[in-house]
Design a protein around this motif. Sequence first.
Motif, PDB file in Angstrom:
ATOM      1  N   LEU A   1      67.103  27.454  91.369  1.00  0.00           N
ATOM      2  CA  LEU A   1      67.408  28.402  92.422  1.00  0.00           C
ATOM      3  C   LEU A   1      68.536  29.298  91.931  1.00  0.00           C
ATOM      4  CD1 LEU A   1      66.785  29.138  95.426  1.00  0.00           C
ATOM      5  CD2 LEU A   1      68.739  27.679  96.013  1.00  0.00           C
ATOM      6  N   PHE A   2      68.273  30.599  91.871  1.00  0.00           N
ATOM      7  CA  PHE A   2      69.253  31.587  91.422  1.00  0.00           C
ATOM      8  C   PHE A   2      69.762  32.346  92.640  1.00  0.00           C
ATOM      9  CE2 PHE A   2      66.382  30.745  87.961  1.00  0.00           C
ATOM     10  CZ  PHE A   2      67.190  30.693  86.848  1.00  0.00           C
ATOM     11  N   LEU A   3      71.054  32.252  92.919  1.00  0.00           N
ATOM     12  CA  LEU A   3      71.635  32.955  94.051  1.00  0.00           C
ATOM     13  C   LEU A   3      72.152  34.314  93.608  1.00  0.00           C
ATOM     14  CD1 LEU A   3      71.618  29.981  95.069  1.00  0.00           C
ATOM     15  CD2 LEU A   3      73.698  30.534  96.322  1.00  0.00           C
TER      16      LEU A   3
ATOM     17  N   LEU B   1      74.328  22.284  92.530  1.00  0.00           N
ATOM     18  CA  LEU B   1      74.832  23.429  91.771  1.00  0.00           C
ATOM     19  C   LEU B   1      75.050  23.017  90.315  1.00  0.00           C
ATOM     20  CD1 LEU B   1      77.351  24.872  94.352  1.00  0.00           C
ATOM     21  CD2 LEU B   1      75.399  26.099  93.367  1.00  0.00           C
ATOM     22  N   VAL B   2      74.568  23.842  89.384  1.00  0.00           N
ATOM     23  CA  VAL B   2      74.736  23.534  87.962  1.00  0.00           C
ATOM     24  C   VAL B   2      75.579  24.580  87.233  1.00  0.00           C
ATOM     25  CG1 VAL B   2      72.651  22.147  87.761  1.00  0.00           C
ATOM     26  CG2 VAL B   2      72.518  24.604  87.350  1.00  0.00           C
ATOM     27  N   ASP B   3      75.690  25.786  87.822  1.00  0.00           N
ATOM     28  CA  ASP B   3      76.454  26.840  87.162  1.00  0.00           C
ATOM     29  C   ASP B   3      76.997  27.801  88.221  1.00  0.00           C
ATOM     30  OD1 ASP B   3      77.250  28.064  84.551  1.00  0.00           O
ATOM     31  OD2 ASP B   3      76.141  29.771  85.372  1.00  0.00           O
TER      32      ASP B   3
ATOM     33  N   PRO C   1      81.223  45.389  95.455  1.00  0.00           N
ATOM     34  CA  PRO C   1      80.544  46.416  96.252  1.00  0.00           C
ATOM     35  C   PRO C   1      81.064  46.595  97.689  1.00  0.00           C
ATOM     36  CG  PRO C   1      78.940  45.053  95.113  1.00  0.00           C
ATOM     37  CD  PRO C   1      80.277  44.408  94.915  1.00  0.00           C
ATOM     38  N   THR C   2      81.660  45.568  98.249  1.00  0.00           N
ATOM     39  CA  THR C   2      82.272  45.680  99.572  1.00  0.00           C
ATOM     40  C   THR C   2      83.754  45.337  99.414  1.00  0.00           C
ATOM     41  OG1 THR C   2      81.689  43.387 100.115  1.00  0.00           O
ATOM     42  CG2 THR C   2      80.113  45.098 100.778  1.00  0.00           C
ATOM     43  N   PRO C   3      84.591  45.601 100.402  1.00  0.00           N
ATOM     44  CA  PRO C   3      86.039  45.360 100.241  1.00  0.00           C
ATOM     45  C   PRO C   3      86.395  43.876 100.337  1.00  0.00           C
ATOM     46  CG  PRO C   3      85.589  46.237 102.417  1.00  0.00           C
ATOM     47  CD  PRO C   3      84.290  46.262 101.668  1.00  0.00           C
ATOM     48  N   ILE C   4      86.045  43.148  99.288  1.00  0.00           N
ATOM     49  CA  ILE C   4      86.295  41.708  99.221  1.00  0.00           C
ATOM     50  C   ILE C   4      87.027  41.394  97.921  1.00  0.00           C
ATOM     51  CG2 ILE C   4      84.353  41.078 100.705  1.00  0.00           C
ATOM     52  CD1 ILE C   4      82.706  40.470  98.186  1.00  0.00           C
ATOM     53  N   ALA C   5      87.610  40.197  97.839  1.00  0.00           N
ATOM     54  CA  ALA C   5      88.390  39.812  96.660  1.00  0.00           C
ATOM     55  C   ALA C   5      87.700  38.753  95.810  1.00  0.00           C
ATOM     56  CB  ALA C   5      89.761  39.309  97.090  1.00  0.00           C
ATOM     57  N   ILE C   6      86.577  38.196  96.298  1.00  0.00           N
ATOM     58  CA  ILE C   6      85.889  37.132  95.566  1.00  0.00           C
ATOM     59  C   ILE C   6      84.390  37.200  95.837  1.00  0.00           C
ATOM     60  CG2 ILE C   6      86.343  35.483  97.438  1.00  0.00           C
ATOM     61  CD1 ILE C   6      86.408  33.249  95.274  1.00  0.00           C
ATOM     62  N   GLU C   7      83.614  36.880  94.798  1.00  0.00           N
ATOM     63  CA  GLU C   7      82.163  36.768  94.919  1.00  0.00           C
ATOM     64  C   GLU C   7      81.703  35.689  93.950  1.00  0.00           C
ATOM     65  OE1 GLU C   7      79.500  40.302  95.562  1.00  0.00           O
ATOM     66  OE2 GLU C   7      78.847  39.777  93.534  1.00  0.00           O
ATOM     67  N   LEU C   8      80.695  34.912  94.362  1.00  0.00           N
ATOM     68  CA  LEU C   8      80.144  33.857  93.506  1.00  0.00           C
ATOM     69  C   LEU C   8      78.698  34.150  93.161  1.00  0.00           C
ATOM     70  CD1 LEU C   8      82.660  32.281  94.493  1.00  0.00           C
ATOM     71  CD2 LEU C   8      81.221  30.269  94.626  1.00  0.00           C
ATOM     72  N   LYS C   9      78.314  33.833  91.942  1.00  0.00           N
ATOM     73  CA  LYS C   9      76.938  33.895  91.453  1.00  0.00           C
ATOM     74  C   LYS C   9      76.609  32.476  91.021  1.00  0.00           C
ATOM     75  CE  LYS C   9      73.274  35.970  89.580  1.00  0.00           C
ATOM     76  NZ  LYS C   9      72.226  35.162  90.160  1.00  0.00           N
ATOM     77  N   CYS C  10      75.560  31.878  91.612  1.00  0.00           N
ATOM     78  CA  CYS C  10      75.310  30.459  91.403  1.00  0.00           C
ATOM     79  C   CYS C  10      73.879  30.167  90.957  1.00  0.00           C
ATOM     80  CB  CYS C  10      75.547  29.689  92.707  1.00  0.00           C
ATOM     81  SG  CYS C  10      77.167  29.932  93.433  1.00  0.00           S
ATOM     82  N   ILE C  11      73.735  29.052  90.259  1.00  0.00           N
ATOM     83  CA  ILE C  11      72.424  28.504  89.891  1.00  0.00           C
ATOM     84  C   ILE C  11      72.431  27.040  90.306  1.00  0.00           C
ATOM     85  CG2 ILE C  11      70.788  28.006  88.044  1.00  0.00           C
ATOM     86  CD1 ILE C  11      72.151  30.277  86.426  1.00  0.00           C
ATOM     87  N   ALA C  12      71.347  26.626  90.966  1.00  0.00           N
ATOM     88  CA  ALA C  12      71.229  25.233  91.416  1.00  0.00           C
ATOM     89  C   ALA C  12      69.817  24.739  91.120  1.00  0.00           C
ATOM     90  CB  ALA C  12      71.500  25.130  92.916  1.00  0.00           C
ATOM     91  N   THR C  13      69.649  23.432  91.190  1.00  0.00           N
ATOM     92  CA  THR C  13      68.320  22.855  91.098  1.00  0.00           C
ATOM     93  C   THR C  13      67.820  22.600  92.523  1.00  0.00           C
ATOM     94  OG1 THR C  13      69.206  20.612  90.962  1.00  0.00           O
ATOM     95  CG2 THR C  13      68.761  21.753  88.884  1.00  0.00           C
ATOM     96  N   ILE C  14      66.494  22.471  92.611  1.00  0.00           N
ATOM     97  CA  ILE C  14      65.876  22.134  93.901  1.00  0.00           C
ATOM     98  C   ILE C  14      65.183  20.792  93.743  1.00  0.00           C
ATOM     99  CG2 ILE C  14      64.136  22.770  95.605  1.00  0.00           C
ATOM    100  CD1 ILE C  14      64.693  25.661  94.992  1.00  0.00           C
TER     101      ILE C  14
END
Length: 141
Positions: free
Chosen positions: A31-33, A87-89, A128-141
């Motif tokens: 699963l790629f978020l 979550l793996v990455d 892209p929006t006025p935020i200070a943090i963003e996560l990009k995640c990969i998990a198994t299902i």
Amino acid sequence: MKNTPPDNLNASKAPEPVGLYPHARRVGNLLFLSGVGPRERGVKQIPGVTLDEEGNITSYDIEAQCHSVFKNVRYILEEAGSKWENLVDVTVFLTNMKADFQTYNRLYAEYFKDCQPCRTTVEVNALPTPIAIELKCIATI
């Protein structure tokens, strides 16, 4: 092995995407978020962010944003049939490494003490929006 097409998934509790992309995409048992920030679904106010009349950040609370980002990641994982422990990455984007890393790293350790995916943390000029943090995640299902 059957070759099945990827599935795009959108979580009903996660914030609406700010562009044409899904919250996640399932490919096989992975699963790629897409990038996940602290915004909340259906609300203009961003947790931990104060904006001026032009939409510029006047102040922010990285702790509030971290809690909200982790909550949004959990929403997406669970609606996609995965879970936090899968979550793996994790790639973390911070807009102010010097000011925010210590707080973010402390909270990350609390949330991930029993699940320790690979992690990369980078500083970016803006998101892209006025935020200070963003996560990009990969998990198994």
